[in-house]
Every structure is written in C-alpha cells, then in structure tokens.
Design an enzyme around this catalytic site. Structure first.
Site, PDB file in Angstrom:
ATOM      1  N   SER A 126      43.872  63.701  63.389  1.00  0.00           N
ATOM      2  CA  SER A 126      42.525  63.858  63.939  1.00  0.00           C
ATOM      3  C   SER A 126      42.494  65.018  64.916  1.00  0.00           C
ATOM      4  CB  SER A 126      42.162  62.561  64.663  1.00  0.00           C
ATOM      5  OG  SER A 126      41.029  62.737  65.474  1.00  0.00           O
ATOM      6  N   TYR A 151      43.960  55.206  71.004  1.00  0.00           N
ATOM      7  CA  TYR A 151      43.795  55.634  69.604  1.00  0.00           C
ATOM      8  C   TYR A 151      44.399  57.029  69.402  1.00  0.00           C
ATOM      9  CZ  TYR A 151      41.634  57.803  65.563  1.00  0.00           C
ATOM     10  OH  TYR A 151      41.446  58.507  64.388  1.00  0.00           O
ATOM     11  N   LYS A 155      47.712  58.730  67.059  1.00  0.00           N
ATOM     12  CA  LYS A 155      47.720  59.885  66.147  1.00  0.00           C
ATOM     13  C   LYS A 155      48.800  60.890  66.554  1.00  0.00           C
ATOM     14  CE  LYS A 155      44.685  58.371  63.364  1.00  0.00           C
ATOM     15  NZ  LYS A 155      45.140  57.848  62.076  1.00  0.00           N
TER      16      LYS A 155
HETATM   17  P1  NAD Z   1      37.964  53.117  57.913  1.00  0.00           P
HETATM   18  O1  NAD Z   1      38.057  52.127  59.016  1.00  0.00           O
HETATM   19  O2  NAD Z   1      36.694  53.212  57.158  1.00  0.00           O
HETATM   20  O3  NAD Z   1      39.141  52.872  56.864  1.00  0.00           O
HETATM   21  C1  NAD Z   1      40.410  52.416  57.239  1.00  0.00           C
HETATM   22  C2  NAD Z   1      40.794  51.330  56.239  1.00  0.00           C
HETATM   23  O4  NAD Z   1      42.122  50.894  56.499  1.00  0.00           O
HETATM   24  C3  NAD Z   1      39.882  50.124  56.304  1.00  0.00           C
HETATM   25  O5  NAD Z   1      39.374  49.865  55.012  1.00  0.00           O
HETATM   26  C4  NAD Z   1      40.776  48.991  56.806  1.00  0.00           C
HETATM   27  O6  NAD Z   1      40.413  47.746  56.263  1.00  0.00           O
HETATM   28  C5  NAD Z   1      42.156  49.466  56.375  1.00  0.00           C
HETATM   29  N1  NAD Z   1      43.261  49.000  57.227  1.00  0.00           N
HETATM   30  C6  NAD Z   1      43.386  49.190  58.564  1.00  0.00           C
HETATM   31  N2  NAD Z   1      44.533  48.623  58.993  1.00  0.00           N
HETATM   32  C7  NAD Z   1      45.137  48.089  57.915  1.00  0.00           C
HETATM   33  C8  NAD Z   1      46.368  47.377  57.727  1.00  0.00           C
HETATM   34  N3  NAD Z   1      47.174  47.106  58.752  1.00  0.00           N
HETATM   35  N4  NAD Z   1      46.683  46.982  56.476  1.00  0.00           N
HETATM   36  C9  NAD Z   1      45.868  47.230  55.436  1.00  0.00           C
HETATM   37  N5  NAD Z   1      44.698  47.889  55.550  1.00  0.00           N
HETATM   38  C10 NAD Z   1      44.351  48.318  56.790  1.00  0.00           C
HETATM   39  O7  NAD Z   1      38.351  54.539  58.550  1.00  0.00           O
HETATM   40  P2  NAD Z   1      38.119  56.011  57.977  1.00  0.00           P
HETATM   41  O8  NAD Z   1      36.974  56.622  58.695  1.00  0.00           O
HETATM   42  O9  NAD Z   1      38.140  56.008  56.496  1.00  0.00           O
HETATM   43  O10 NAD Z   1      39.424  56.719  58.549  1.00  0.00           O
HETATM   44  C11 NAD Z   1      40.588  56.834  57.766  1.00  0.00           C
HETATM   45  C12 NAD Z   1      41.670  57.495  58.599  1.00  0.00           C
HETATM   46  O11 NAD Z   1      41.219  58.753  59.089  1.00  0.00           O
HETATM   47  C13 NAD Z   1      42.089  56.686  59.827  1.00  0.00           C
HETATM   48  O12 NAD Z   1      43.495  56.820  59.970  1.00  0.00           O
HETATM   49  C14 NAD Z   1      41.371  57.376  60.968  1.00  0.00           C
HETATM   50  O13 NAD Z   1      42.054  57.218  62.183  1.00  0.00           O
HETATM   51  C15 NAD Z   1      41.401  58.816  60.492  1.00  0.00           C
HETATM   52  N6  NAD Z   1      40.313  59.639  61.059  1.00  0.00           N
HETATM   53  C16 NAD Z   1      39.013  59.215  60.910  1.00  0.00           C
HETATM   54  C17 NAD Z   1      37.990  59.967  61.462  1.00  0.00           C
HETATM   55  C18 NAD Z   1      36.553  59.512  61.358  1.00  0.00           C
HETATM   56  O14 NAD Z   1      35.731  59.931  62.188  1.00  0.00           O
HETATM   57  N7  NAD Z   1      36.184  58.682  60.380  1.00  0.00           N
HETATM   58  C19 NAD Z   1      38.290  61.165  62.129  1.00  0.00           C
HETATM   59  C20 NAD Z   1      39.609  61.575  62.236  1.00  0.00           C
HETATM   60  C21 NAD Z   1      40.627  60.793  61.695  1.00  0.00           C
HETATM   61  C1  WQD Z   2      29.808  63.390  68.413  1.00  0.00           C
HETATM   62  C2  WQD Z   2      28.842  63.840  69.483  1.00  0.00           C
HETATM   63  C3  WQD Z   2      28.607  62.281  71.289  1.00  0.00           C
HETATM   64  C4  WQD Z   2      26.589  59.080  69.156  1.00  0.00           C
HETATM   65  C5  WQD Z   2      35.057  60.693  67.473  1.00  0.00           C
HETATM   66  C6  WQD Z   2      36.443  60.296  67.919  1.00  0.00           C
HETATM   67  C7  WQD Z   2      37.464  61.259  67.366  1.00  0.00           C
HETATM   68  C8  WQD Z   2      37.321  61.387  65.852  1.00  0.00           C
HETATM   69  C9  WQD Z   2      35.918  61.689  65.450  1.00  0.00           C
HETATM   70  C10 WQD Z   2      38.813  59.840  64.791  1.00  0.00           C
HETATM   71  C11 WQD Z   2      29.339  63.553  70.901  1.00  0.00           C
HETATM   72  C12 WQD Z   2      27.286  62.477  70.556  1.00  0.00           C
HETATM   73  C13 WQD Z   2      27.203  60.286  69.437  1.00  0.00           C
HETATM   74  C14 WQD Z   2      25.325  58.805  69.748  1.00  0.00           C
HETATM   75  C15 WQD Z   2      25.382  60.962  70.825  1.00  0.00           C
HETATM   76  N1  WQD Z   2      37.657  60.159  65.204  1.00  0.00           N
HETATM   77  N2  WQD Z   2      26.608  61.214  70.261  1.00  0.00           N
HETATM   78  N3  WQD Z   2      24.762  59.771  70.549  1.00  0.00           N
HETATM   79  O1  WQD Z   2      33.226  61.905  69.852  1.00  0.00           O
HETATM   80  O2  WQD Z   2      33.498  63.956  68.392  1.00  0.00           O
HETATM   81  O3  WQD Z   2      34.812  61.991  67.927  1.00  0.00           O
HETATM   82  O4  WQD Z   2      35.027  60.721  66.043  1.00  0.00           O
HETATM   83  O5  WQD Z   2      39.841  60.437  64.882  1.00  0.00           O
HETATM   84  O6  WQD Z   2      38.708  60.781  67.726  1.00  0.00           O
HETATM   85  O7  WQD Z   2      36.467  60.331  69.340  1.00  0.00           O
HETATM   86  O8  WQD Z   2      32.376  61.926  67.455  1.00  0.00           O
HETATM   87  O9  WQD Z   2      30.368  61.121  66.333  1.00  0.00           O
HETATM   88  O10 WQD Z   2      31.264  59.827  68.321  1.00  0.00           O
HETATM   89  O11 WQD Z   2      30.183  62.042  68.701  1.00  0.00           O
HETATM   90  O12 WQD Z   2      24.839  61.787  71.551  1.00  0.00           O
HETATM   91  O13 WQD Z   2      24.738  57.741  69.563  1.00  0.00           O
HETATM   92  O14 WQD Z   2      27.616  63.091  69.344  1.00  0.00           O
HETATM   93  O15 WQD Z   2      28.417  62.142  72.652  1.00  0.00           O
HETATM   94  O16 WQD Z   2      28.939  64.593  71.726  1.00  0.00           O
HETATM   95  P1  WQD Z   2      33.461  62.472  68.536  1.00  0.00           P
HETATM   96  P2  WQD Z   2      31.033  61.126  67.650  1.00  0.00           P
END
Ligand code: NAD
Ligand code: WQD
Length: 345
Positions: A126, A151, A155
């Site tokens: 991330s 969190y 990562k």
């Molecule tokens: P998500 O929560 O939609 O999907 C994660 C899935 O993993 C879920 O379906 C959950 O049921 C499963 N899971 C979690 N722990 C488990 C376990 N112990 N055993 C089996 N299944 C398990 O999340 P996502 O948005 O698809 O994110 C996927 C990955 O990308 C994550 O590692 C997240 O940290 C990373 N990521 C997400 C974002 C984002 O904003 N969505 C941003 C950066 C990184």
């Molecule tokens: C984006 C912008 C908020 C909601 C998060 C995690 C990061 C990564 C991606 C996993 C910010 C603003 C949001 C609302 C708002 N995830 N906002 N009103 O904060 O960049 O990152 O998701 O790895 O680790 O921290 O994403 O979508 O939460 O926010 O004004 O109701 O939108 O303040 O400026 P962020 P976000």
C-alpha cells in the site's frame, strides 16, 4: 492451464483480479473465509467469466488448513496474496487483531511456499508505507516513513519479511504498492462492498448519492493544496487487477530470481477530494449532499505515484481515469442496491 492461488478472492481487489486472470487464460483457486466479504461475490465472478470458482473457505491463520490447500494443489505456479484486514481506524483500536491476521497469514503462506516450492509470490502492499512524503510524486526509492497505524505497520513488516525470505528461498516476489483503488467492473456484477459506514471516499460518495448515508463530510478544506482538500491518486480496480496478471506474467518470464521488487500502482495523477466530488456529479448527473467538516486525524495531505516502474517492468498503463472510476462505481452501487446483480442486494 497455469494455476494461481489468489487469497482474498471474494474481496474487492481479489475478485476483480480473479476475473482478469481467468480472462488471460489462468486457472484460479481462491482462499477466502469471508471474514470481510460476501460469499456471493464469487457468483458475480462466475457471471462475468462463465467459470465456476473453487474457493477454500479456510482461515489462513491456520497452518493445518492452509497446508491442505497446497497438498490438494501441488501444481501452483504462483500466489497473489490479498487476504488481510485493511481498516486503518480498526487497526488503531485493535492492533493485535491486525498483527495476528495480517502477519500470521503471511507466515503460514510462506511456510507453504517454502515446503511446496512455489516460485512466484505477489504481495498486496500500500502507499501507506510512504506516510506523508517529503516530495511528490513518490517513486519506489522514496524513503518510507514510520507507520502511522498498526495496519500500515503490517504492510511495512510484510514487505520486510518478504525481502528477508527471498534471500534464502527460491522464490521471486513483487510488492505491489496500491494507491487509492476505486471503481467497479464495467459489467457492474462485482464492486466494492464496504462493511458498515464506508471510510473510503468513493464508496462514501456513491452511498451518499443513493441515500444509504445522508451526507458526505469532506474532511478538511484548509490544507495547502490547490483547493484546500487532500490530494490522492485514484486507480481503477480493473487497472489494478490487470497489473497483477502482468506481474505474474513477468515473474514467470524472468524465472526464479530471488528478487523482491516494490512497484507503485497508481494513475500518476493527483486529484483533490473536491475534484472527485465534481467528477462524480458530472458523470452521474446527481447533486451530492456534502459539507465541509474538520480534518480527519492521520490524513496525509497529498500523495500520488510516479508509476514509471510499473510501465517499464510490467508494460502496464492505467486505462481508466477518474470519470470511469466514478461512472463504474455509481453503476455498481445502483445495480447492487436495486437487486439487479447476481448478488441480490
Ligand atoms: P477486502 O477486505 O475486500 O478483501 C480481503 C479479503 O481477504 C476478504 O474477502 C476477507 O474475507 C479475506 N480474508 C482476510 N483475512 C483472511 C484470513 N485470515 N483467511 C482467509 N481470508 C481472509 O480488501 P481489498 O480492498 O480487496 O484489499 C486487498 C488487499 O489490498 C489487502 O491486503 C489490503 O490491505 C490491500 N490494499 C487495499 C487497499 C484499498 O484501499 N482497498 C489499498 C492498498 C492496499
Ligand atoms: C481519501 C481522501 C479523506 C471519506 C486509505 C488508507 C490507506 C489505503 C487507501 C489501504 C482523504 C477524504 C474520505 C469521506 C472525505 N488503504 N474523505 N470524506 O485515506 O488516502 O487511504 O485507503 O492500504 O492505507 O488509509 O483513502 O478514501 O479514506 O480518503 O473527505 O467520507 O478523502 O479525508 O483526504 P486514504 P480514503
């Protein structure tokens, strides 16, 4: 057919990646215990691809159950590891929950990678690893900042564990650092299903527009940015999915190299929160009920990606822009809420 194990295949990014892998000729098996997702998401994948998805509904924190998946699938060419908890606020409240789930699952998978000699591994990282960067856009060489949440720490620790692991194991690793994933599949059969009130901006916008939440609060417009709101790099989930397929293809082509390479996955463009709201109103024709509230603690002011490495190494380029992100997220929200997807509502 080459077989890939996707962990978190019923999740948001995992489900879109399963679709992309199948469309590129891979056989996919999934591990997901649905702890943070809806089992019916697999029906959405099946509706798009016409393929039945094999999912093992086991907890990756159980080594015994995880090993069984590998015993039954001795022919895996790679793993894409999405499964993790991802809610920043929850991780602050319950750090041990995050350390245990996100790190124990990774340790168990790596034990199996070692034992079953799996050559290729892709890790969901991330942009959170960069914290508040001194210079934007960030490259993969931008120094990482101390994690601002448990969190984020999982990562950073996950990345470090993998860097150490490849030194003595025949395995190649990509650390894919996602910026802000958003949008939904163009068929609107799968998309983001946040648990509870959405913390992320795009689902908060679409849920406000459809009336699930009554109004969107913009967390601060007094930042030193062009319109005072924070700047982020929104990347369409289908572009992200394609990068994973290209990542697996790259690892296969290179052969086992004991490499562990970080790659930024962002569009390369910074958008302000207010610009996102305007983009949504333009593509949807809806007027959003929003107001300005205080800053959200812990928010980074501005971040977006330099994505040259993804272009050069993976041959990847984002195909979708912010308008496509908003249009597909909105189509998904509308179809899902009206019960028109195979998931029901
Ligand atoms: P998500 O929560 O939609 O999907 C994660 C899935 O993993 C879920 O379906 C959950 O049921 C499963 N899971 C979690 N722990 C488990 C376990 N112990 N055993 C089996 N299944 C398990 O999340 P996502 O948005 O698809 O994110 C996927 C990955 O990308 C994550 O590692 C997240 O940290 C990373 N990521 C997400 C974002 C984002 O904003 N969505 C941003 C950066 C990184
Ligand atoms: C984006 C912008 C908020 C909601 C998060 C995690 C990061 C990564 C991606 C996993 C910010 C603003 C949001 C609302 C708002 N995830 N906002 N009103 O904060 O960049 O990152 O998701 O790895 O680790 O921290 O994403 O979508 O939460 O926010 O004004 O109701 O939108 O303040 O400026 P962020 P976000």
């Amino acid at each position: 057919m080459k077989k890939i194990l996707v962990t978190g295949g019923a999740g948001y990014i995992g489900s879109h990646t399963v679709v992309d892998l199948i469309e590129h000729g891979y056989e996919v098996i999934s591990v997901d215990n649905y702890c943070r997702s809806d089992a019916r998401m697999l029906l959405g994948i099946e509706a798009i691809t016409g393929k039945k998805i094999t999912n093992y509904a086991i907890d990756l924190c159980s080594l015994t159950d995880t090993r069984k998946v590998f015993e039954e699938n001795p022919d895996l060419v790679g793993i894409i590891h999405f499964a993790a908890y991802k809610a920043v606020g929850e991780s602050v409240e319950q750090p041990l929950l995050y350390f245990e789930n996100n790190l124990q699952s990774l340790i168990n998978l790596l034990k199996c990678v070692q034992e079953f000699r799996i050559p290729n591994f892709v890790f969901s990282s991330s942009c959170t690893v960069y914290g508040e960067p001194e210079k934007i856009p960030v490259t993969e060489a931008t120094p990482l900042q101390p994690a601002t949440s448990p969190y984020g720490l999982t990562k950073q620790t996950g990345e470090q564990m993998l860097e150490a692991f490849v030194k003595t194991n025949s395995c190649s690793v990509l650390l894919l650092r996602y910026f802000n994933p958003a949008g939904a599949h163009p068929t609107a059969q799968i998309g983001e299903l946040p648990i509870g009130r959405p913390q992320n901006l795009v689902p908060a916008i679409t849920q406000t527009a459809i009336g699930v939440i009554d109004h969107l609060q913009v967390h601060g417009t007094d930042y030193s940015t062009r319109d005072g709101s924070c700047i982020r790099d929104f990347i369409h989930v289908c572009d992200l999915a394609q990068a994973h397929t290209q990542g697996i293809q790259l690892l296969e082509k290179e052969g086992t190299s004991n490499h562990c390479k970080p790659i930024n996955l962002g569009s390369g463009t910074g958008m302000t929160v207010l610009e996102c709201i305007h983009a949504f109103e333009k593509v949807s024709g809806a007027k959003l009920n929003w107001s300005v509230g205080p800053r959200r603690p812990g928010d980074v002011i501005a971040i977006y990606a330099n994505n040259e490495k993804a272009k050069t190494l993976l041959g990847w380029e984002a195909r979708y822009g912010i308008d496509d992100i908003m249009a597909t997220a909105w189509a998904w929200e509308q179809r899902y809420r009206s019960g028109q997807t195979v998931l029901g509502s």
